[in-house]
Design a protein around this motif. Structure first.
Motif, PDB file in Angstrom:
ATOM      1  N   ALA A 126       0.836  -1.205   0.000  1.00 57.73           N
ATOM      2  CA  ALA A 126       0.000   0.000   0.000  1.00 57.73           C
ATOM      3  C   ALA A 126       0.868   1.251   0.000  1.00 57.73           C
ATOM      4  N   GLU A 127       1.993   1.161   0.670  1.00 58.96           N
ATOM      5  CA  GLU A 127       2.920   2.315   0.672  1.00 58.96           C
ATOM      6  C   GLU A 127       3.526   2.498  -0.719  1.00 58.96           C
ATOM      7  N   THR A 128       3.901   1.402  -1.327  1.00 54.51           N
ATOM      8  CA  THR A 128       4.479   1.486  -2.682  1.00 54.51           C
ATOM      9  C   THR A 128       3.468   2.075  -3.662  1.00 54.51           C
ATOM     10  N   LEU A 129       2.208   1.666  -3.514  1.00 51.09           N
ATOM     11  CA  LEU A 129       1.162   2.164  -4.411  1.00 51.09           C
ATOM     12  C   LEU A 129       0.893   3.645  -4.174  1.00 51.09           C
ATOM     13  N   GLY A 130       1.122   4.115  -2.931  1.00 48.26           N
ATOM     14  CA  GLY A 130       0.864   5.512  -2.607  1.00 48.26           C
ATOM     15  C   GLY A 130      -0.333   5.702  -1.694  1.00 48.26           C
ATOM     16  N   ILE A 131      -0.905   4.593  -1.202  1.00 44.94           N
ATOM     17  CA  ILE A 131      -2.072   4.718  -0.302  1.00 44.94           C
ATOM     18  C   ILE A 131      -1.611   5.156   1.080  1.00 44.94           C
ATOM     19  N   ILE A 132      -0.477   4.567   1.511  1.00 50.50           N
ATOM     20  CA  ILE A 132       0.067   4.855   2.844  1.00 50.50           C
ATOM     21  C   ILE A 132       1.243   5.820   2.674  1.00 50.50           C
TER      22      ILE A 132
END
Ligand code: T1G
Length: 705
Positions: free
Chosen positions: A166-172
């Motif tokens: 999720a961090e890689t995707l940009g959510i986190i």
């Protein structure tokens, strides 16, 4: 104290307003939660001492989504949407995520200005799995945050995304230490308190622009889900909402989302999927179990037998990090079994569904052993040897003499009497069935079979063991075929007998695939092997002079047509190809049988084929409940979903029966009883349900297990 205050708390700490959602067990957005969040944000905005805010969950999770129990019922919603209130805050709000942020939970986090999480957290928009779509702005905000393609993948699959991804995707925005999330969140909030302009997901335009460079992504997604999403609306509505995010202004997109959401909330598929969701939670509960019943923890396991089932069972433990010893009498059998395990893992790695590192981690957990002494200290043992009562009795006598006190002694038998197996031990209370479905490392259903002397402790331990290795555990009473296979047996009988009357395998298979099964029952039989049930039929025919032989499958087996493994069974297969081709040879066998036994030929409608198969099983399910061999009707539905691929968006066997109606089903069975005789005699419970206008899915057993 108002309900809003109880489920949502607001405290100011160091100039940070901490909004805590406290609505156990999963902080669902039940009554009062949205209102509580709105009150808290308004208090924080109005309080001059507050420079920033945190939204956090109490207990084991952030917010797991809307309260699914409220769907389909009138539910008052606050005048303003809590997500809009978060979005409009003039002070930065940080969502602090642990456990799960799912559905409306993630939508609330997306309406905050920042999102932080601990590494073990998971986020997702799983609404499609219960037949609806993210109705709180998720289909409009997520594409703006991570791009329409990644957003569509998450929304259409409903998958849970681990924090790191999720961090890689940009959510986190940041993954923080999990020792004290609240402290970390307050620290993070202070660090962004003065930052302006406030970052709002709804204002982002960079990522959504990706749709301009790949406008075909939406049609491509529709094509890619066509087979799995057959007969369903929700997946396609999800795609339409993301497409709206890419083509409409934010507020317009929200309107599209609300319109499409309202089309789904009370759809047949949403009602059936909600039923399946709760049935899967009910199945874990053992009626009348003592409140203080505590299942034993399984840290090590043993499997007796390294055949296809034994190997698959061993993989099930290794897949979840539990060391497992596999015992075989001969070294050769052991080596062959372990090689099959290695090959299975290698195929998954080759397909890309398993990382090589995972295979390398799991394999060493499966330890081949050659003596019973080597497994004495394991916490549980599962016997998976040849399906012969005498062989199993021999094994259980040795297990009884070897295994440590209190270790459950489980058999993977698919039909043999648990009591007869338990009788050879001095500890029948520790003996139960643990019936895995082939392939054991893939199929999720685990039937935990209770013998008359099996203790509740053993049942509870076996049920928890199943859940710990990713299975859906369901309790069954001991009887021929237990519950799942016994309830499906009449389905198999009717499909075979309809052939004698003029139906064809490909016609029946098409009806069931159109209904929603991934494969037709004859194609499935070709996969599992026609010879598997052949010996059982021979045994029953020898024992029961009235046994109705199934001439067509018997003859095919006697001709050597055992299915895919022999290149031909119900269908013909080209070398190296698993595509089933209708075969004239099968037609002529059917014609011979019909002629020899003077069976009148006729044509069948699809609806008659469907009802002939399913009503036969509904009738048997009612007999199973009458005998108290299942804990509840919805358990039988869970078994059909996870054991036989019954289409989930139709709820299950008993749920489907309710869509037809008990009276109609009873009348249909009575007419077949007249036409075909004893095998169609309606169960008393079925007649009772019809007479009372009651529902099949809520039927209760007539006796305790
Ligand atoms: N609503 C009501 N009850 C729920 C619930 C929910 N969303 N989630 C769980 N429960 C109950 C569950 O029935 C069980 O109850 C107990 O909590 C523990 O659950 C507006 C419209 C979060 C991964 O789909 O996936 O938001 O049996 O045994 O194994 O756009 O629960 O104890 O009485 O499953 O640790 C979207 C559904 C909703 C998440 C935890 N959210 N829940 O798994 O516990 S729609 C979901 C789960 C929505 C918005 C839309 C799992 C879990 P009982 P459990 P678990």
């Amino acid at each position: 104290m108002s309900e809003a205050e109880v489920v949502v708390r607001f405290e100011v700490e160091g100039g940070v307003g901490v909004i805590t959602v406290d609505n156990p067990p999963v902080n669902a957005l039940g009554p009062g939660v949205r209102e509580g969040i709105i009150d808290a944000v308004e208090r924080g905005v109005a309080d001059p001492n507050v420079t920033a805010m945190v939204l956090i969950g109490a207990g084991r999770s952030f917010i797991a989504g809307a309260d699914i129990r409220q769907f389909g019922k009138p539910r008052p919603m606050p005048a303003r949407r809590s997500t809009d209130v978060l979005d409009d805050s003039t002070k930065p709000i940080v969502a602090a995520i642990h456990g799960y942020a799912l559905g409306g939970g993630l939508e609330h986090a997306l309406s905050c200005n920042y999102r932080i999480a601990v590494a073990s957290a998971k986020v997702g928009l799983p609404e499609v799995l219960i037949g609806i779509l993210p109705g709180g702005g998720g289909t409009q905000r997520l594409p703006r945050l991570i791009g329409p393609k990644a957003a569509m993948d998450m929304i259409v699959s409903g998958r849970h995304v681990p924090a790191e991804e999720a961090e890689t995707l940009g959510i986190i925005d940041a993954i923080v230490d999990d020792k004290d999330l609240r402290k970390e969140a307050i620290r993070f909030a202070k660090s962004v308190a003065a930052k302006r302009p406030l970052p709002r997901v709804r204002d982002r335009t960079d990522r959504i622009a990706e749709a301009k460079t790949d406008p075909g992504m939406f049609e491509a997604m529709r094509k890619s889900i066509a087979r799995k999403a057959r007969n369903q609306k929700a997946p396609y509505h999800c795609i339409a909402c993301v497409e709206a995010a890419a083509t409409q202004p934010f507020e317009e997109g929200l309107k599209t989302e609300r319109r499409l959401f309202s089309e789904l909330e009370n759809s047949d598929e949403a009602k059936a999927l909600r039923y399946a969701f709760f049935a899967e939670r009910e199945v874990a509960k053992i009626p009348d179990a003592p409140k203080d019943l505590k299942p034993a923890r399984i840290r090590t396991a043993a499997v007796i037998g390294a055949g296809t089932m034994g190997g698959g069972i061993a993989m099930s433990f290794a897949d979840f990090g539990i060391p497992v010893k596999v015992l075989e009498v001969s070294r050769e059998a052991l080596d062959k079994g372990l090689q099959r395990v290695r090959d299975n893992y290698a195929i998954s790695v080759k397909r890309g569904s398993l990382a090589q590192a995972e295979m390398d981690r799991r394999l060493p957990l499966i330890q081949p052993v050659g003596s019973y002494d080597a497994i004495a200290d394991c916490d549980v043992v599962i016997e998976a040897v040849f399906e012969n009562l005498d062989v199993k009795k021999e094994v259980f006598a040795k297990l009884d003499a070897t295994m440590k006190r209190g270790a459950p002694l489980l058999t993977n038998s698919s039909a043999l009497d648990i009591d007869q197996i338990a009788a050879v031990t001095k500890r029948p209370q520790d003996v139960a069935g643990a019936h895995f479905f082939a392939p054991a490392n893939v199929m999720k259903l685990l039937e935990v079979v209770k013998g008359s002397k099996t203790s509740m402790q053993t049942i509870a331990t076996a049920m928890k063991m199943g859940r710990d290795i990713g299975k859906v555990s369901a309790v069954a009473g001991t009887c021929d075929g237990f519950v799942a296979n016994r309830s499906r047996a009449p389905f198999i009988t009717e499909m075979m007998l309809m052939l004698e009357e003029g139906a064809l395998p490909e016609q029946i298979d098409k009806v069931m695939v159109d209904f929603g099964y991934p494969m037709g029952p004859f194609a499935v039989n070709d996969l599992s092997g026609l010879d598997v049930s052949y010996m059982t039929r021979k045994r029953r025919a020898a024992a029961d002079p009235n046994y109705r032989k199934l001439h067509v499958p018997d003859r095919l087996v006697e001709m050597g047509r055992k299915g895919q493994k022999t290149g031909a069974g119900w269908y013909r297969y080209e070398k190296g190809d698993r595509t089933p081709h209708p075969d004239e040879v099968v037609k002529s066998v059917i014609a011979d049988v019909a002629r020899e036994f003077g069976i009148e030929q006729r044509s069948f409608t699809g609806e008659e084929i469907l009802r002939r198969l399913l009503c036969a099983s509904v009738n048997e399910a009612c007999k199973i409940l009458e005998e108290g061999k299942a804990c509840r009707a919805s358990d039988i539905d869970v078994m059909w979903l996870h054991g036989f691929g019954f289409p989930r968006y139709r709820g299950g066997l008993m749920y489907w029966a309710d869509t037809i109606g008990a009276r109609a089903i009873c009348d249909q069975i009575l007419s077949w009883h007249e036409r075909y005789g004893a095998r169609w005699k309606p169960a008393d419970l079925l007649c009772e349900i019809a007479a009372n206008g009651a529902s099949f899915r809520e039927a209760k057993p007539k006796r305790a297990l």
